[in-house]
Scaffold this motif. Sequence first.
Motif, PDB file in Angstrom:
ATOM      1  N   UNK A  73      52.789 -24.142  -1.619  1.00  0.00           N
ATOM      2  CA  UNK A  73      52.188 -23.378  -2.790  1.00  0.00           C
ATOM      3  C   UNK A  73      51.373 -22.156  -2.595  1.00  0.00           C
ATOM      4  N   UNK A  74      51.139 -21.351  -3.577  1.00  0.00           N
ATOM      5  CA  UNK A  74      50.075 -20.539  -3.802  1.00  0.00           C
ATOM      6  C   UNK A  74      50.007 -19.531  -2.223  1.00  0.00           C
ATOM      7  N   UNK A 114      44.075 -11.605   5.297  1.00  0.00           N
ATOM      8  CA  UNK A 114      43.880 -12.939   5.268  1.00  0.00           C
ATOM      9  C   UNK A 114      44.944 -13.470   4.509  1.00  0.00           C
ATOM     10  N   UNK A 115      45.663 -14.543   5.140  1.00  0.00           N
ATOM     11  CA  UNK A 115      46.660 -15.203   4.656  1.00  0.00           C
ATOM     12  C   UNK A 115      46.359 -16.677   4.125  1.00  0.00           C
ATOM     13  N   UNK A 116      46.510 -17.248   3.013  1.00  0.00           N
ATOM     14  CA  UNK A 116      46.304 -18.460   2.493  1.00  0.00           C
ATOM     15  C   UNK A 116      47.383 -19.054   1.700  1.00  0.00           C
ATOM     16  N   UNK A 117      47.164 -20.254   1.776  1.00  0.00           N
ATOM     17  CA  UNK A 117      48.437 -21.163   1.098  1.00  0.00           C
ATOM     18  C   UNK A 117      47.589 -22.627   0.575  1.00  0.00           C
ATOM     19  N   UNK A 192      44.142 -26.812   0.506  1.00  0.00           N
ATOM     20  CA  UNK A 192      44.310 -25.102   0.826  1.00  0.00           C
ATOM     21  C   UNK A 192      43.962 -25.026   2.343  1.00  0.00           C
ATOM     22  N   UNK A 193      44.559 -23.924   2.822  1.00  0.00           N
ATOM     23  CA  UNK A 193      44.412 -23.601   4.172  1.00  0.00           C
ATOM     24  C   UNK A 193      44.630 -21.983   4.526  1.00  0.00           C
TER      25      UNK A 193
END
Length: 250
Positions: A73-74, A114-117, A192-193
């Motif tokens: 997600x996210x 920056x890519x986050x998920x 989160x990562x």
Amino acid sequence: MKKIAITLFAAVALMACDKDDDNETVTPNVAIDINFSQNFDGTEVTSADFNSLDYTVEHGEMISFSRMRYLITDITFTNADGVSTIVDEYNFVDVGAGMGASIENISLPAGTYTVSARFGFTEEKNTTNAYNDLNAASWNVPEPMGGGYHYMQLEGQYINDIGVTTGYAYHTISAAQDAMTPNVTREDTSIPFSANNIVISNDNDTVDIKMNIAEWFKPWNLNERDGMLMGNYQAQLDMETNGQTVFTIE
């Protein structure tokens, strides 16, 4: 299976021009794909590899996979100016069914991000029966174990300490305190990562989110914990710890 909604949390400048000059400079958008894949310490794992005892975990057990489903997600792209673009829907990956392997045609300006998920839902979004497609996929967590939805279902077989092939079910959810009692409460164990310096351009129009399955078992003793984990509060906390190194973004 579901609609992907993209929400812009800040305006992205697509055109810059000098008011005294008729010339316009346009920042081109790129249509990108996000691909989801699985590996075991670098060896790719697909549904074609299911049901083979070909993988050895850190504790020494040989294991196979028969079900591999998880929720991301996210997914967020943040550019150098701090402008964030969020793919504001979950992506449900079912490896065996060939579902959720990619999110396609996301339009973004070329640049460095920056890519986050996140692995699993946050508590704010982990609402029982809120998502019809996940309900249909039997992704719900029973109310006595806190309700909401799974983060992952990873199942297969392993050869135990006495040489017997037996099944395991490595299921992650919000950690449930006092499970199976009227006082059950949930603790957010989503993960989160992120990754920095992801370049988006016409020459680099894919982003890969990779799950290293081996990391879920570092450390883990399947002989002691091969099932009944959803109601095991400490096991869920330990899986959250293992999960900190599972996902990479490239």
